[in-house]
Design a protein around this motif. Structure first.
Motif, PDB file in Angstrom:
ATOM      1  N   CYS B  42       0.818  -1.222   0.000  1.00 21.33           N
ATOM      2  CA  CYS B  42       0.000   0.000   0.000  1.00 21.33           C
ATOM      3  C   CYS B  42       0.844   1.262   0.000  1.00 21.33           C
ATOM      4  CB  CYS B  42      -0.879  -0.004   1.240  1.00 21.33           C
ATOM      5  SG  CYS B  42       0.066   0.038   2.781  1.00 21.33           S
ATOM      6  N   ASP B  43       2.041   1.170   0.559  1.00 22.38           N
ATOM      7  CA  ASP B  43       2.909   2.330   0.743  1.00 22.38           C
ATOM      8  C   ASP B  43       2.302   3.370   1.691  1.00 22.38           C
ATOM      9  OD1 ASP B  43       5.255   3.655   0.426  1.00 22.38           O
ATOM     10  OD2 ASP B  43       4.961   4.228  -1.671  1.00 22.38           O
ATOM     11  N   THR B  44       1.258   3.000   2.424  1.00 21.73           N
ATOM     12  CA  THR B  44       0.612   3.962   3.334  1.00 21.73           C
ATOM     13  C   THR B  44       0.485   3.411   4.755  1.00 21.73           C
ATOM     14  OG1 THR B  44      -1.555   3.096   2.732  1.00 21.73           O
ATOM     15  CG2 THR B  44      -0.793   4.998   1.482  1.00 21.73           C
ATOM     16  N   SER B  45       1.330   2.476   5.129  1.00 16.91           N
ATOM     17  CA  SER B  45       1.365   1.863   6.470  1.00 16.91           C
ATOM     18  C   SER B  45       0.117   1.085   6.859  1.00 16.91           C
ATOM     19  CB  SER B  45       1.737   2.869   7.572  1.00 16.91           C
ATOM     20  OG  SER B  45       1.372   4.171   7.261  1.00 16.91           O
ATOM     21  N   HIS B  46      -0.627   0.580   5.900  1.00 16.30           N
ATOM     22  CA  HIS B  46      -1.828  -0.182   6.233  1.00 16.30           C
ATOM     23  C   HIS B  46      -1.684  -1.700   6.057  1.00 16.30           C
ATOM     24  CE1 HIS B  46      -3.664   3.808   5.918  1.00 16.30           C
ATOM     25  NE2 HIS B  46      -4.577   3.319   6.714  1.00 16.30           N
ATOM     26  N   GLY B  48       0.993  -4.039   5.688  1.00 17.68           N
ATOM     27  CA  GLY B  48       1.940  -4.925   6.361  1.00 17.68           C
ATOM     28  C   GLY B  48       2.830  -5.756   5.444  1.00 17.68           C
ATOM     29  N   VAL B  59       8.000  -3.973  12.460  1.00 19.69           N
ATOM     30  CA  VAL B  59       7.696  -2.607  12.006  1.00 19.69           C
ATOM     31  C   VAL B  59       7.375  -2.637  10.513  1.00 19.69           C
ATOM     32  CG1 VAL B  59       9.169  -1.484  13.734  1.00 19.69           C
ATOM     33  CG2 VAL B  59      10.131  -2.062  11.498  1.00 19.69           C
ATOM     34  N   LYS B  60       6.694  -1.588  10.077  1.00 17.28           N
ATOM     35  CA  LYS B  60       6.382  -1.440   8.664  1.00 17.28           C
ATOM     36  C   LYS B  60       7.483  -0.600   8.030  1.00 17.28           C
ATOM     37  CE  LYS B  60       1.486  -2.209   9.321  1.00 17.28           C
ATOM     38  NZ  LYS B  60       0.106  -1.675   9.361  1.00 17.28           N
ATOM     39  N   CYS B  62       7.909   0.666   5.275  1.00  5.46           N
ATOM     40  CA  CYS B  62       7.537   1.799   4.410  1.00  5.46           C
ATOM     41  C   CYS B  62       7.334   3.064   5.229  1.00  5.46           C
ATOM     42  CB  CYS B  62       6.271   1.488   3.610  1.00  5.46           C
ATOM     43  SG  CYS B  62       4.757   1.468   4.609  1.00  5.46           S
ATOM     44  N   THR B  63       7.371   2.934   6.557  1.00  3.49           N
ATOM     45  CA  THR B  63       7.108   4.094   7.414  1.00  3.49           C
ATOM     46  C   THR B  63       8.227   4.265   8.445  1.00  3.49           C
ATOM     47  OG1 THR B  63       4.775   3.558   7.050  1.00  3.49           O
ATOM     48  CG2 THR B  63       5.205   5.266   8.639  1.00  3.49           C
ATOM     49  N   GLY B 133      -2.114  -6.497  11.682  1.00  2.00           N
ATOM     50  CA  GLY B 133      -1.471  -5.462  10.875  1.00  2.00           C
ATOM     51  C   GLY B 133      -1.075  -5.946   9.489  1.00  2.00           C
TER      52      GLY B 133
END
Ligand SMILES: Cc1cc2nc3c(=O)[nH]c(=O)nc-3n(C[C@H](O)[C@H](O)[C@H](O)COP(=O)(O)OP(=O)(O)OC[C@H]3O[C@@H](n4cnc5c(N)ncnc54)[C@H](O)[C@@H]3O)c2cc1C
Ligand code: FES
Ligand code: FES
Lengths: 289, 158
Positions: B42-46, B48, B59-60, B62-63, B133
């Motif tokens: 997603c690149d938006t931390s949704h 996982g 941790v994700k 991408c964030t 997640g």
């Protein structure tokens, strides 16, 4: 997506962080868990040219009790709140609400301070802080001030924090005996922000409710305090009929934004239902059921 | 913007590289270090899909800024199998059909790996909460739960 360019600073003391913020003024921003800020920077909703990472500052972490007040460092993560026996014993609403925030990975990074300082009406801690009569210690170049949570949230992404100030610590009074509490949060799926949510903290003396706080998440530009509903219930034996009247009063102050989670009417209605559920569960808990 | 030198342990090996502060850990892992197991969904931390282990926590990636991994310890799916032998969570996903397209799987595996250290003997409910997640668009999750249960059992008996 990656954020715009910035210079990265990793101070190890609060004094250093504040002096960096002072030096860079509007160009600087502090980074806590990054789980609101980095997504905003990717979208260019935020474009700080100096990012000041608070993660290396030990004095901003940890949870301790002193004279009936719990002190929570702003950089304490959601998962650290959930793991705190002190909180479960003395102010269980906070870890209970933290369990309803986001997902395990996000809770490993996201901090209570960031959730508060961000000023997003969708965040859960603002209503929890108002319901628990918490105060915030704001640390700036000219020293510290302590402000109550109630009154701190001025508008969407807009709080009492000055650009050069850092939220250092959250102070929460220990729950007195005979306290009941609840956070009822409606969400579309695990990990989602609230469609609507209500926090309640009340105290009973026998059957009489001597004090009650009722606060709402994501149904206005900030977390809301349902003062008329509180006044209605204070000093009374709370009946089902009074609960319904209180929910009506809570709905009357709702001003939600329509989005994918629902329209104004639905969200307002759900805020009423969350209020009813939170009051009922708080009563059960205060009575020891 | 000037690049910064960072070094960290990746799957047990010391790595170093130069990064811009704005570069995210997921991009540095995939594009500079050639470890493309961790995915960007997603690149938006949704979703996982980018989940890695950083200093013992899921941790994700991408964030997280790559500079934040400096001096740290990172584990990705490439580091799970040891000496040609699959890790029990990998074996579980294989035996229980815990994947279809496989896009979410590296993130699922890394989260399952860490979750089972946090909670070695979880109930189904705890697995659902602990894995919440990570999104999967294929499996309907049932077999993912079974895969984690398989791994828990295997690790308990080891
Ligand atoms: C998938 C997903 C789901 C989520 N679901 C929820 C949810 O259900 N409920 C919820 O409440 N939140 C949710 N969030 C938001 C999450 O909890 C964030 O972590 C939180 O809003 C911000 O905290 P942070 O530590 O990550 O702060 P950051 O993102 O680092 O910072 C946020 C803002 O606050 C400022 N700031 C941070 N710390 C301080 C400080 N100490 N002093 C002064 N300013 C500071 C930063 O400069 C920035 O402007 C979700 C996020 C994601 C990605
Ligand atoms: S790519 Fe990081 S959470 Fe989806
Ligand atoms: S197996 Fe396809 S997304 Fe999970």
């Amino acid at each position: 997506m990656i954020p715009g360019a910035f210079e990265y600073h990793a101070p190890t003391t609060l004094a250093e962080a504040v002096s960096l913020l002072k030096e860079y003024g509007d160009e600087g921003k502090v980074l806590a868990g990054g789980h609101s800020l980095l997504p905003m920077m990717k979208l260019r909703f935020a474009e700080p040219s100096h990012l000041i990472d608070l993660n290396g500052i030990d004095e901003l972490r940890g949870i301790r009790e002193e004279n009936g007040v719990i002190h929570i460092g702003a950089m304490t993560t959601e998962n650290e709140l959930i793991a705190s026996q002190l909180l479960w014993d003395k102010c269980p609403l906070i870890p209970e609400a933290a369990k309803l925030i986001a997902d395990p990975q996000v809770r490993n990074k996201g901090t209570i301070g960031g959730d508060i300082a961000h000023g997003d009406p969708g965040n859960d801690h603002p209503a929890i802080m108002m319901a628990t009569d918490a105060s915030f210690v704001l640390h700036g170049p000219d020293g510290e001030r302590v402000v109550p949570a109630n009154g701190f949230f001025l508008g969407t992404y807009f709080t009492l924090l000055e650009p050069e100030e850092i939220l250092k610590e959250i102070q929460v009074p220990v729950f007195p005996r005979n306290t009941g509490y609840a956070y009822s949060k409606l969400k579309r799926k695990t990990g989602d922000f609230a469609t609507a949510a209500a926090a309640v903290v009340l105290q009973l003396d026998g059957d009489i409710c001597t004090k009650i706080n009722i606060t709402l998440t994501n149904v206005g530009p900030t977390a809301l305090k349902a003062e008329e509903a509180e006044q209605l219930l204070t000093g009374k034996v709370i009946t089902e009929d009074l609960i319904n009247q209180a929910a009506e009063k809570a709905m009357a102050i709702c001003d939600p934004a329509e989005d994918l989670r629902g329209d104004v009417e639905y969200k307002t209605h759900m805020a009423g239902e969350m209020t009813r559920r939170a009051i009922r569960q708080s009563l059960d808990r205060a009575r020891g059921n | 913007m000037a690049k910064q030198h960072i070094s960290f342990t990746l799957n047990g090996q010391k790595v170093e590289t130069l990064v811009e502060p704005r570069e995210l850990l997921i991009h540095v892992l995939r594009e500079q270090l050639g470890q493309t197991g961790s995915h960007i969904g997603c690149d938006t931390s949704h979703c996982g899909a980018c989940t890695v282990d950083l200093n013992g926590k899921s941790v994700k990636a991408c964030t997280i800024l790559a500079v934040q991994a400096n001096d740290g310890e990172v584990l990705t799916v490439e580091g799970l199998a040891k000496d040609g032998e699959l890790h029990p969570v990998q074996e579980g996903f294989m035996q229980e059909h815990g994947l279809q397209c496989g896009f979410c799987t590296p993130g699922m595996l890394l989260r399952a790996y860490r979750f089972l250290q946090e909670n070695p003997n979880p109930t189904e409910e705890e697995i659902r909460w602990g894995m919440s997640g990570n999104l999967c668009r294929c499996t309907g999750y049932q077999n993912i739960i079974k895969a984690v249960q398989y791994a828990a059992k295997k690790m308990q008996s080891a």
